[in-house]
Design a protein around this motif. Structure first.
Motif, PDB file in Angstrom:
ATOM      1  N   ASN A  93      31.349   8.379 -29.791  1.00  0.00           N
ATOM      2  CA  ASN A  93      32.557   7.685 -29.335  1.00  0.00           C
ATOM      3  C   ASN A  93      33.745   8.602 -29.103  1.00  0.00           C
ATOM      4  O   ASN A  93      34.887   8.153 -29.094  1.00  0.00           O
ATOM      5  N   ILE A  94      33.491   9.890 -28.984  1.00  0.00           N
ATOM      6  CA  ILE A  94      34.602  10.825 -28.768  1.00  0.00           C
ATOM      7  C   ILE A  94      34.306  11.634 -27.495  1.00  0.00           C
ATOM      8  O   ILE A  94      33.231  12.211 -27.336  1.00  0.00           O
ATOM      9  N   PHE A  95      35.250  11.695 -26.524  1.00  0.00           N
ATOM     10  CA  PHE A  95      35.113  12.491 -25.310  1.00  0.00           C
ATOM     11  C   PHE A  95      35.385  13.956 -25.628  1.00  0.00           C
ATOM     12  O   PHE A  95      36.441  14.296 -26.180  1.00  0.00           O
ATOM     13  N   SER A  96      34.427  14.808 -25.318  1.00  0.00           N
ATOM     14  CA  SER A  96      34.566  16.222 -25.692  1.00  0.00           C
ATOM     15  C   SER A  96      34.715  17.150 -24.487  1.00  0.00           C
ATOM     16  O   SER A  96      34.563  18.354 -24.614  1.00  0.00           O
ATOM     17  N   GLY A  97      34.948  16.613 -23.295  1.00  0.00           N
ATOM     18  CA  GLY A  97      35.198  17.482 -22.138  1.00  0.00           C
ATOM     19  C   GLY A  97      33.963  17.667 -21.266  1.00  0.00           C
ATOM     20  O   GLY A  97      33.039  16.863 -21.284  1.00  0.00           O
ATOM     21  N   TYR A  98      33.964  18.749 -20.464  1.00  0.00           N
ATOM     22  CA  TYR A  98      32.925  19.026 -19.476  1.00  0.00           C
ATOM     23  C   TYR A  98      32.023  20.160 -19.964  1.00  0.00           C
ATOM     24  O   TYR A  98      32.446  21.020 -20.748  1.00  0.00           O
ATOM     25  N   GLN A  99      30.801  20.171 -19.481  1.00  0.00           N
ATOM     26  CA  GLN A  99      29.860  21.217 -19.880  1.00  0.00           C
ATOM     27  C   GLN A  99      29.034  21.645 -18.672  1.00  0.00           C
ATOM     28  O   GLN A  99      28.474  20.802 -17.981  1.00  0.00           O
ATOM     29  N   ASN A 100      28.974  22.959 -18.370  1.00  0.00           N
ATOM     30  CA  ASN A 100      28.190  23.524 -17.265  1.00  0.00           C
ATOM     31  C   ASN A 100      27.109  24.435 -17.825  1.00  0.00           C
ATOM     32  O   ASN A 100      27.359  25.196 -18.772  1.00  0.00           O
ATOM     33  N   ASP A 101      25.919  24.353 -17.234  1.00  0.00           N
ATOM     34  CA  ASP A 101      24.807  25.210 -17.653  1.00  0.00           C
ATOM     35  C   ASP A 101      24.393  26.099 -16.481  1.00  0.00           C
ATOM     36  O   ASP A 101      24.184  25.610 -15.367  1.00  0.00           O
ATOM     37  N   ASN A 102      24.268  27.399 -16.692  1.00  0.00           N
ATOM     38  CA  ASN A 102      23.832  28.350 -15.680  1.00  0.00           C
ATOM     39  C   ASN A 102      22.610  29.109 -16.196  1.00  0.00           C
ATOM     40  O   ASN A 102      22.565  29.495 -17.369  1.00  0.00           O
ATOM     41  N   LEU A 103      21.639  29.287 -15.292  1.00  0.00           N
ATOM     42  CA  LEU A 103      20.425  30.022 -15.670  1.00  0.00           C
ATOM     43  C   LEU A 103      20.016  30.927 -14.520  1.00  0.00           C
ATOM     44  O   LEU A 103      19.906  30.483 -13.377  1.00  0.00           O
ATOM     45  N   ALA A 104      19.798  32.197 -14.778  1.00  0.00           N
ATOM     46  CA  ALA A 104      19.326  33.165 -13.780  1.00  0.00           C
ATOM     47  C   ALA A 104      18.095  33.856 -14.331  1.00  0.00           C
ATOM     48  O   ALA A 104      18.054  34.236 -15.507  1.00  0.00           O
ATOM     49  N   ASN A 105      17.090  34.030 -13.454  1.00  0.00           N
ATOM     50  CA  ASN A 105      15.836  34.629 -13.892  1.00  0.00           C
ATOM     51  C   ASN A 105      15.382  35.634 -12.842  1.00  0.00           C
ATOM     52  O   ASN A 105      15.290  35.307 -11.648  1.00  0.00           O
ATOM     53  N   LEU A 106      15.116  36.855 -13.207  1.00  0.00           N
ATOM     54  CA  LEU A 106      14.658  37.916 -12.312  1.00  0.00           C
ATOM     55  C   LEU A 106      13.296  38.400 -12.789  1.00  0.00           C
ATOM     56  O   LEU A 106      13.157  38.826 -13.936  1.00  0.00           O
ATOM     57  N   ALA A 107      12.288  38.334 -11.880  1.00  0.00           N
ATOM     58  CA  ALA A 107      10.919  38.726 -12.232  1.00  0.00           C
ATOM     59  C   ALA A 107      10.455  39.827 -11.293  1.00  0.00           C
ATOM     60  O   ALA A 107      10.698  39.779 -10.086  1.00  0.00           O
ATOM     61  N   PHE A 108       9.796  40.829 -11.843  1.00  0.00           N
ATOM     62  CA  PHE A 108       9.292  41.968 -11.077  1.00  0.00           C
ATOM     63  C   PHE A 108       7.804  42.114 -11.341  1.00  0.00           C
ATOM     64  O   PHE A 108       7.361  42.064 -12.491  1.00  0.00           O
ATOM     65  N   SER A 109       7.007  42.277 -10.234  1.00  0.00           N
ATOM     66  CA  SER A 109       5.558  42.430 -10.404  1.00  0.00           C
ATOM     67  C   SER A 109       5.014  43.357  -9.319  1.00  0.00           C
ATOM     68  O   SER A 109       5.586  43.472  -8.227  1.00  0.00           O
TER      69      SER A 109
END
Length: 230
Positions: A93-109
């Motif tokens: 019952n409490i507003f806690s603001g905004y939340q952003n999630d970022n994910l970066a993945n680099l694969a080498f083969s």
């Protein structure tokens, strides 16, 4: 008679040769005409031939296949990124603001060992390109042969028609002279009939020569895929 035929054939080929030296016109009218040389005929046939166009596309595809087969020997790099945006986050019952999630993945083969499959695919792609190039060369040789055959054949047909018309014109003039001589009693009826028969024998030659020209023109137009003004 045999000597006369040999002379006529020699004249035909010499005339065709000199006509080819400067090109020949496919228009018999006195107005400006389209001059077609052997080289321009072959080039036009190459440019407008559907089989050659399709074969050139096959070569483009074969080159692309070689590039694809070669790429497996190079390092493979994959980059992946995600972004998540939540408008708002609620906790008891409490507003806690905004939340952003970022994910970066680099694969080498990189492929280390494939049992020769990659090299086999690469060699197969190169062989395929050689086959397509040889097929294109064969198609161009066929088109060039047809262009030369029709071009020289048309030259010869024009000269044959000209000679046939000249011979017919001379025969008609001779027939008219004999008729006048018969009228005045200086020639026999047999001479007049004989000269008339000679005219009748030469008329089919002119018709055959004209038909041959029309036939060769139609074939040449089909090969060049263009309309030529005659």
């Amino acid at each position: 008679m045999a000597d006369k035929k040999r002379i006529i054939i020699s004249v035909v080929f010499l005339s065709a040769f000199f006509s080819f030296s400067s090109g020949f016109c496919l228009d018999n009218s006195p107005s400006p005409s389209t001059e077609l040389t052997l080289n321009s005929a072959i080039l036009t046939a190459f440019q407008n031939n559907k089989d050659i166009m399709m074969q050139e596309q096959q070569i483009t595809i074969a080159n692309a296949n070689i590039l694809g087969a070669k790429s497996v020997f190079l390092p493979q790099i994959n980059l992946q990124g995600t972004y998540t945006y939540n408008e708002k986050v609620l906790s008891p019952n409490i507003f806690s603001g905004y939340q952003n999630d970022n994910l970066a993945n680099l694969a080498f083969s990189e492929s280390v060992y494939s049992g020769g499959a990659n090299m086999a695919n690469f060699n197969q792609a190169k062989l395929s390109l050689d086959v397509q190039q040889e097929t294109l060369r064969a198609k161009k040789l066929d088109v060039e042969f047809d262009a030369r055959r029709l071009y020289y054949g048309l030259l010869l047909a024009y000269e044959t028609e000209r000679i046939a018309k000249d011979a017919l014109t001379q025969a008609i003039a001779h027939y008219e002279d004999v008729k006048q001589m018969y009228k005045y009693g200086t020639a026999s009826r047999f001479d007049m009939l004989q000269s008339g028969v000679q005219v009748s024998l030469l008329e089919p030659d002119v018709v055959r020569a004209s038909d041959e020209i029309d036939s060769l023109k139609a074939e040449l137009n089909k090969l060049l895929a263009r309309d030529v003004n005659y």
